[in-house]
Design an enzyme around this catalytic site. Structure first.
Site, mmCIF file in Angstrom:
data_model
loop_
_atom_site.group_PDB
_atom_site.id
_atom_site.type_symbol
_atom_site.label_atom_id
_atom_site.label_comp_id
_atom_site.label_asym_id
_atom_site.label_seq_id
_atom_site.Cartn_x
_atom_site.Cartn_y
_atom_site.Cartn_z
ATOM 1 N NE ARG A 160 51.560 -63.997 -1.228
ATOM 2 C CZ ARG A 160 50.502 -63.207 -1.039
ATOM 3 N NH1 ARG A 160 50.561 -61.929 -1.416
ATOM 4 N NH2 ARG A 160 49.412 -63.669 -0.495
ATOM 5 C CD GLU B 175 53.217 -60.623 3.736
ATOM 6 O OE1 GLU B 175 53.963 -61.550 3.409
ATOM 7 O OE2 GLU B 175 51.978 -60.659 3.580
#
Length: 779
Positions: free
Chosen positions: A325, A728
């Site tokens: 990621r 997030e």
């Protein structure tokens, strides 16, 4: 100071439950202290308390371990170590390399080597100190640089590429090279790691665990016990924070508690104190970020080679996906047509680093934002102009390095809207004028955007289940696989169900997450809690609603399309029937009023061997402007003002979402400013308590803090009521604080030198950068 949410949000509101500012379902309990966490549960008779004994060496063979004195100590009921495990000595999420107790080899300071169950935690701790453990110490790798030099990795280095980066760099008009370091971060949840296990019949066990992933804890506890999964029930009503730190690590403590409960037939509780928690558990991965960038006169990046190296710790944990990621977000909002990203995942003799809000995305994103600022300084441009020159566009400028086409790009509009509403240009000029006449205090400002992908990048995790009961009196019981850690997931999903039935939210009973009701669920992580569980609950509610429609149409002899639900009533042609009356009639008519629901995210696919595909369903966008003042004599600073414009699609609950944005931003600011993890040469964590590890305090909050939701927000994908994730993405808006500090440091050299600061930008780091900038400016 502006209020970031509307005043007086309520729990129940008729005429539509979604897109409403309803308060968190447990907010009043949090404030009053009535919210029940695991340590608040009444302690049953004969409860055993567990203390975990830890390795004192970072890397060593255990040559002898004599626990006889421990077993004989007062109050001790059981001592367990690797040899006492009936099943498998492993609590890893998938790699099989995380032993519950070290077995002959220890690989970090803090690794569990045995546990003591006694009548009190004091007795257990005192008994553990009587152990005699002999070590044959081995050389330890505790830093990124040492692990790189030794070629110590948890998996081979990964490369993601688009175009021809090397050729583009050779042809570039300008080149920019450098590196900097990005620190880790402790989760510092208010409720520490804890598990309570109660023995059941037939050797089964009921575990209350503070976990984001009940199904994984269930599986791993059964794995350790050598039992089938159905012998273990895991339950969690709420957590006092998680942030990723309760995704994989809770299985360790749940398994220990379960082992004690099953072996003794007595209930057992394991609650870590703060110091032990911080020493024993992993953190956000710290990174070394290297770059070689080519660019033109407009500041447009024409070629890029980025090298990432992270400290993963002693085991694999979730590091492959986390580092993936980081690569996915190395572009942030910018089109990088010719790019090569290399990622090193390093094995070190420190605690296994793990999931943390953003899951590697923040580390990847901070680097490119730092580079943009460097380019702007080199060209004498406003960084916002360099950002605009590099943003994703259309027709050849909309493909990410991993091959996904960006179809929902609103970053240019958000940047322009925020720059105008926050008065960015005028404030930037005013700051430069202020700095001309202020010899010691220097101000800085930065505007940074965020583009963050939503979905688990491990495809099979993108699924969720739910269970909905409608009782004969019209009240509703709601259960799903998502967990509540303070983020407001439960009230959002309740709003979804209330909207479908067109009833008040307070008619819905929100119940604890338990593996006995909804099996095989994924972690509440990746910002996908509402997306997944909201859709699963909607599926269940619609199944029940369809049965009610069929029943009403049949009983009252009317077409199905003439049966509608509205304002706690059901309208059958011109007849108004209270919802509770219809459910009573349906029950008497032998209609099933219970259903499971299921959802899996569509469209996503990813080939990890090539690092190509569509790992995300959609992207979230946001932008922030931060203004700071730095004392160049001490390095101390203050965040004066923050303006945020964030896209939550059609928000399910704007009050909850604004709270998540504010909290995420502050936590991100802590990561980049005050939260410094310090290890000594032996690999021992020295910042393992609030006395030495500084999270943001109330006084660190910006004096002005303005948060707005993007009014035109609407998800182009068919998510739950067209909303977008919010857990997030706001975390990375705090990049603006770090870069505003770098701008203020640059001002200390009269804007002649821009120093590549390391993160976190503690006052010491800022002062060092000021001294460096001034020194280079003098020549």
């Amino acid at each position: 100071m502006r209020n970031t949410s509307s005043s007086g949000p309520v729990l129940s509101e008729i005429k539509g439950a979604v897109h409403k500012e309803l308060r968190h379902d447990s907010a009043h309990k949090h404030v009053s202290g009535e919210a029940v966490y695991i340590d608040d549960m009444p302690e049953p008779k004969d409860l055993l308390h567990i203390y975990v004994a830890m390795s004192e060496k970072a890397h060593a063979r255990v040559t002898a371990m004599d626990l006889s004195a421990v077993r004989k100590a007062r109050g001790v009921a059981l001592v367990i170590s690797a040899e006492d495990i009936p099943g498998h000595n492993d609590v890893s999420p998938f790699a099989g390399d995380d032993p519950l107790f070290a077995d002959g080899l220890v690989e970090y300071i803090g690794q569990p080597i045995f546990a003591v169950a006694a009548t009190s935690i004091a007795a257990a701790r005192a008994a553990a100190s009587l152990a005699a453990v002999d070590y044959d110490e081995l050389s330890a790798l505790t830093t990124i640089d040492a692990a790189m030099a030794a070629e110590s990795a948890i998996e081979p280095a990964q490369t993601m590429a688009q175009g021809d980066a090397r050729a583009a760099l050779e042809k570039a008009k300008y080149r920019l090279k450098g590196s900097f370091r990005i620190g880790g971060q402790d989760h510092f949840y208010l409720e520490g790691q804890i598990a309570f296990a109660a023995p059941q019949e037939d050797g089964d066990v009921h575990v209350f665990s503070s976990t984001q992933h009940p199904s994984e804890v269930q599986h791993l506890v059964a794995h350790v016990l050598g039992k089938p999964t159905n012998a273990v029930t895991v339950e969690v009503r709420r957590m006092g924070g998680g942030f990723g730190g309760k995704e994989t690590h809770p299985a360790m403590f749940a398994a220990m508690a379960a082992l004690v409960a099953v072996k003794t037939g007595r209930p057992a509780k394991l609650r870590l104190d703060r110091d032990d928690d911080m020493i024993m558990t992993g953190k956000r991965h710290d990174f070394r970020y290297g770059y070689d960038i080519g660019y033109d006169d407009d500041g447009r990046i024409t070629g890029a080679a980025i090298e990432l190296a992270s400290r993963c710790g002693r085991s694999t944990d979730l590091s492959p996906a986390i580092n993936d990621r980081a690569m996915f977000h190395a572009d942030n909002c910018y089109y990088l047509g010719d790019i090569e990203i290399t990622s090193h995942r390093l094995k070190t003799h420190t605690a296994s680093n793990t999931a943390f809000r953003g899951f590697g995305g923040p580390q990847g994103m901070l680097g490119i934002e730092h580079v943009i600022e460097q380019i702007a300084h080199a060209l004498g441009k406003d960084p916002i102009d360099v950002r605009r020159a590099n943003l994703y566009g259309t027709d050849g400028r909309n493909t990410t390095p991993f091959g996904m086409v960006v179809e929902d790009n609103i970053a240019p509009e958000l940047i322009d809207m925020l720059a105008e509403s926050a008065g960015y240009q005028a404030r930037r000029l005013a700051i430069r004028e202020f700095n001309k006449t202020s010899p010691y205090l220097k101000k800085g400002i930065a505007l940074t955007p965020v583009k963050f992908g939503i979905s688990f990048t491990t495809t099979h995790l993108n699924q969720a289940g739910a269970l909905v009961h409608v009782y004969a009196d019209g009240s509703v019981h709601l259960n799903h696989g998502g967990t509540e850690m303070g983020q407001g997931l439960f009230v959002k999903v309740a709003q979804v169900v209330a909207e479908e039935f067109q009833i008040d939210v307070d008619h819905i009973k929100i119940t604890a997450t338990t593996t006995a009701k909804v099996p095989n669920t994924s972690a509440t992580a990746a910002s996908s809690g509402s997306d997944l569980n909201g859709m699963a609950a909607l599926d269940a509610a619609r199944r029940i609603k369809a049965r009610l429609v069929d029943f009403a149409a049949n009983k009252y002899d009317c077409p199905k399309d003439r049966v509608t639900f509205r304002n706690n009533n059901v309208y059958v042609e011109n007849r108004e029937i209270p919802f509770a009356q219809l459910t009573r009639e349906a029950y008497l008519g032998r209609v099933s009023l219970s259903s499971t629901g299921f959802y899996k995210t569509p469209k996503i696919h990813y080939d990890r061997s090539k690092h190509k595909g569509r790992p995300f369903l959609y992207f979230c966008y946001g932008a922030a402007v931060s203004e700071v003042t730095v004392d160049t004599l001490t390095g101390e600073y203050k965040v004066e003002r923050v303006d945020i414009l964030h896209d939550t699609g059609r928000s399910l609950n704007p009050a909850i979402d604004k709270g998540q944005i504010e909290g995420g931003f502050i936590q991100g600011m802590g990561w980049l400013t005050t939260e410094e993890l310090v290890y000594d040469e032996s690999g021992r964590l020295r910042t393992h308590a609030p006395s030495t590890y500084k999270i943001p305090a109330c006084s660190d909050r910006p004096e002005q803090f303005n948060i707005e939701l993007y009014a035109k927000g609407r998800n182009v994908e068919a998510t739950i009521h067209r909303s977008k994730a919010v857990g997030e993405p706001p975390f990375m808006l705090a990049n603006s604080v770090f870069l505003a500090l770098a701008d203020a440091v640059c001002a200390a050299s009269d804007y002649k030198v821009r120093v590549m600061m390391n993160a976190p930008a503690t006052p010491e780091e800022v002062l060092k950068a000021v001294v460096t900038a001034k020194g280079k400016a003098r020549g």
